[in-house]
Design a protein around this motif. Structure first.
Motif, PDB file in Angstrom:
ATOM      1  N   GLU A 157      44.336  -0.976  48.420  1.00  0.00           N
ATOM      2  CA  GLU A 157      44.112   0.298  49.092  1.00  0.00           C
ATOM      3  C   GLU A 157      45.431   1.027  49.332  1.00  0.00           C
ATOM      4  OE1 GLU A 157      40.010  -0.355  51.683  1.00  0.00           O
ATOM      5  OE2 GLU A 157      41.938  -0.845  52.586  1.00  0.00           O
ATOM      6  N   ASN A 211      46.622   4.700  47.894  1.00  0.00           N
ATOM      7  CA  ASN A 211      47.257   5.740  48.714  1.00  0.00           C
ATOM      8  C   ASN A 211      48.566   6.211  48.083  1.00  0.00           C
ATOM      9  OD1 ASN A 211      47.572   7.296  51.274  1.00  0.00           O
ATOM     10  ND2 ASN A 211      49.355   5.961  51.503  1.00  0.00           N
ATOM     11  N   PRO A 213      42.945  11.003  52.157  1.00  0.00           N
ATOM     12  CA  PRO A 213      42.040  11.043  53.323  1.00  0.00           C
ATOM     13  C   PRO A 213      41.307   9.712  53.484  1.00  0.00           C
ATOM     14  CG  PRO A 213      41.811  13.024  51.983  1.00  0.00           C
ATOM     15  CD  PRO A 213      42.679  12.092  51.204  1.00  0.00           C
ATOM     16  N   THR A 214      41.072   9.347  54.727  1.00  0.00           N
ATOM     17  CA  THR A 214      40.441   8.059  55.021  1.00  0.00           C
ATOM     18  C   THR A 214      39.082   7.930  54.352  1.00  0.00           C
ATOM     19  OG1 THR A 214      41.563   7.995  57.162  1.00  0.00           O
ATOM     20  CG2 THR A 214      39.681   6.515  56.866  1.00  0.00           C
ATOM     21  N   GLY A 215      38.285   8.964  54.412  1.00  0.00           N
ATOM     22  CA  GLY A 215      36.964   8.939  53.796  1.00  0.00           C
ATOM     23  C   GLY A 215      37.040   8.754  52.289  1.00  0.00           C
ATOM     24  N   THR A 216      38.009   9.427  51.668  1.00  0.00           N
ATOM     25  CA  THR A 216      38.179   9.302  50.217  1.00  0.00           C
ATOM     26  C   THR A 216      38.593   7.892  49.845  1.00  0.00           C
ATOM     27  OG1 THR A 216      38.850  11.632  50.097  1.00  0.00           O
ATOM     28  CG2 THR A 216      39.371  10.241  48.209  1.00  0.00           C
ATOM     29  N   LEU A 217      39.507   7.300  50.622  1.00  0.00           N
ATOM     30  CA  LEU A 217      39.954   5.943  50.349  1.00  0.00           C
ATOM     31  C   LEU A 217      38.798   4.953  50.476  1.00  0.00           C
ATOM     32  CD1 LEU A 217      42.223   3.937  49.758  1.00  0.00           C
ATOM     33  CD2 LEU A 217      42.712   3.866  52.216  1.00  0.00           C
ATOM     34  N   THR A 218      37.993   5.130  51.534  1.00  0.00           N
ATOM     35  CA  THR A 218      36.839   4.254  51.722  1.00  0.00           C
ATOM     36  C   THR A 218      35.866   4.374  50.559  1.00  0.00           C
ATOM     37  OG1 THR A 218      37.032   4.455  54.129  1.00  0.00           O
ATOM     38  CG2 THR A 218      34.918   3.685  53.258  1.00  0.00           C
ATOM     39  N   LYS A 235      43.601  -4.829  51.136  1.00  0.00           N
ATOM     40  CA  LYS A 235      44.510  -3.919  51.834  1.00  0.00           C
ATOM     41  C   LYS A 235      45.672  -3.493  50.949  1.00  0.00           C
ATOM     42  CE  LYS A 235      42.166  -3.943  55.631  1.00  0.00           C
ATOM     43  NZ  LYS A 235      41.404  -2.722  56.008  1.00  0.00           N
TER      44      LYS A 235
END
Length: 497
Positions: free
Chosen positions: A63, A67, A79-84, A60
């Motif tokens: 991550e 960000n 973006p959430t998808g990019t971070l994942t 976390k």
């Protein structure tokens, strides 16, 4: 002219010599040089384990740093998808690096030698650790991801070089026990990473780069100690034809001035190698002599990764189980321990499934679930954890061993990558019943081990290879039985009959 009587007498005398050699080897003590060499080699395994476990605890926080870097560059949150995707890549690229580099184990170990290959390999660990450690300072998640790839490449080479070197320098009577140290060092490295990754230690927002960069510490230590370790005498004599240096290495490792019995074993192995062409990876599968041991090696590696161990997060118990395995492997044998581990894991997986399925309706099932997890991990460390890593080194003679280690290592890393990419999706689809899939796989590997995997305890490399030569056209090998172990012994037995 050689008569049947002479051939029989020669084979009988050879049998007596083999018994004498085995008895002499059984008295082999662990010298300071042998202990130093094994300790230095398994530092690579420790680093391997450390880099497996180090990425999980600060997930976390890392991550959040990804960000922050994205905001600094683009002025808006990632973006959430990019971070994942970035995080998944950070984890999975470690296995990709290992998968690719494991194919180079054979070439590099033959080109540079076992010791020098481990020494040069440390450059990858130093580069990878430095990139990860400096990624926050440089505001670059690209450095972090590339560092994980480089450190994965290091671990792919180390996972092959370490058991190869240890297996070749260890006396026959100690080869199994010393071979388990590879897995012990791996789980110790995972445990150290998880402890240091606690937020109260190095898993904090400011110190996580130090946590990742610490991987250079065992690298520096190994680089400092390797010059004091001898090269593998088997490599020096059989591959490089340097008998004088091989004798010197044997004397340092054994503490004995007279090493003629060990050199005689290597001479016989070299004689067999000289009668064969250079073995390539393709020939491992084409030749009936190598096909069976190669299939065994691959499936043993798959039994480790497809056992489901990566789905169970519980490593505090594993070093202690590995210590127990250290003493059991030469008493019970490799095949027996592997079967015990597979069977225990299969039963534990079934109990775990039942406990998790009934957890909502029967609260005390949480205790059964916890016990089954401990049992699952403990049985892994007894069998599937350590056994596959050094079994490959025992099933092959000096010639095909590097290529075999490369194929087996790549199989291990590929299975690791597949499990890492697919498990989460399968778990969401199957729920607690996902462990029934692993139970079925474990049962398959148990049956395969029972019918196809030979016992190698107490056998020299030459005896093991000779048995595969004799039984390559048949089914199950009888290496764990009191059968003749060389071609001359078979001829001698026929002449007697």
């Amino acid at each position: 002219m050689i008569t049947k009587h002479n051939l029989s007498t020669d084979s009988t005398q050879q049998g007596h010599d083999t018994v004498l050699k085995t008895h002499t080897n059984s008295q082999q003590l662990v010298t300071g040089t042998l202990a130093l060499s094994v300790f230095t080699a398994v530092l690579g395994s420790l680093e391997f384990g450390y880099n497996i476990g180090v990425i999980n605890a600060p997930q976390k926080i890392i991550e959040a740093d990804y960000n922050a870097t994205w905001v600094h560059r683009h002025g808006e949150p990632i973006p959430t998808g990019t971070l994942t995707s970035l995080w998944s890549l950070s984890v999975a690229i470690f296995s990709i690096g290992g998968m690719l580099s494991s194919f180079c184990v054979g070439f590099i170990s033959e080109w540079l030698g076992r010791r020098k290959a481990m020494l040069i390999n440390n450059l990858l660990a130093f580069i990878g650790g430095s990139l990860m450690g400096l990624s926050k300072l440089c505001r670059s998640f690209e450095m972090m991801i590339f560092g994980r790839f480089i450190i994965g490449a290091y671990c792919g080479l180390a996972s092959g070089l370490t058991p190869m070197y240890v297996g070749e320098i260890a006396p026959t009577s100690l080869r199994g026990a010393l071979g388990t140290l590879h897995q012990l060092a791996i789980v110790t490295g995972i445990l150290i990473a998880q402890i240091l990754g606690m937020e109260s230690l190095l898993g904090s927002e400011d110190l996580w780069p130090v946590l990742l960069g610490l991987t250079v510490v065992p690298t520096v230590l190994q680089m400092a100690l390797l010059p004091f370790c001898p090269e593998s005498p088997r490599f020096l004599y059989i591959v490089r034809c340097q008998e004088h240096h091989a004798k010197s290495g044997l004397r340092r490792l054994t503490g004995r001035l007279e090493v003629g019995d060990m050199l005689a074993e290597m001479k016989e192995e070299k004689r067999r190698m000289d009668m064969e062409r250079k073995v390539s990876i393709l020939e491992l599968f084409r030749s009936p002599i190598y096909r069976q041991p190669m299939i065994i090696s691959i499936l043993l590696q798959l039994s480790q990764q497809l056992s489901g161990i990566n789905a169970v997060s519980c490593t505090s118990l594993t070093p202690f189980c590995s210590y127990l395995q250290l003493f059991l492997v030469e008493r019970m044998g490799r095949r027996t321990l592997h079967m015990l581990g597979l069977g225990g894991m299969c039963i534990s997986a079934i109990i775990m499934t039942v406990a998790l399925a009934l957890l909502d309706s029967v609260p005390w099932m949480s205790y059964i679930s916890m016990l089954s997890i401990f049992g699952f991990v403990a049985f892994f460390e007894v069998g599937p954890g350590p056994i596959p890593w050094f079994f490959v080194a025992e099933l092959f003679s000096q010639g095909p061993r590097p290529a075999a280690m490369a194929v087996a290592g790549c199989s291990n890393w590929t299975a690791n990558f597949i499990i890492g990419m697919c498990f989460q999706s399968v778990a969401e689809l199957c729920g607690p019943y996902v462990f029934l899939i692993f139970a079925a796989l474990l049962l398959f590997f148990l049956i395969f081990t029972f019918f196809r995997v030979p016992e190698t305890r107490g056998k020299t490399f030459d005896q093991i290879a000779a048995n595969f030569n004799q039984h390559s056209a048949g089914g199950m090998m009888d290496m764990d039985l009191d059968k003749p172990s060389t071609e001359l012994d078979y001829l001698g037995e026929d002449s007697i009959n």
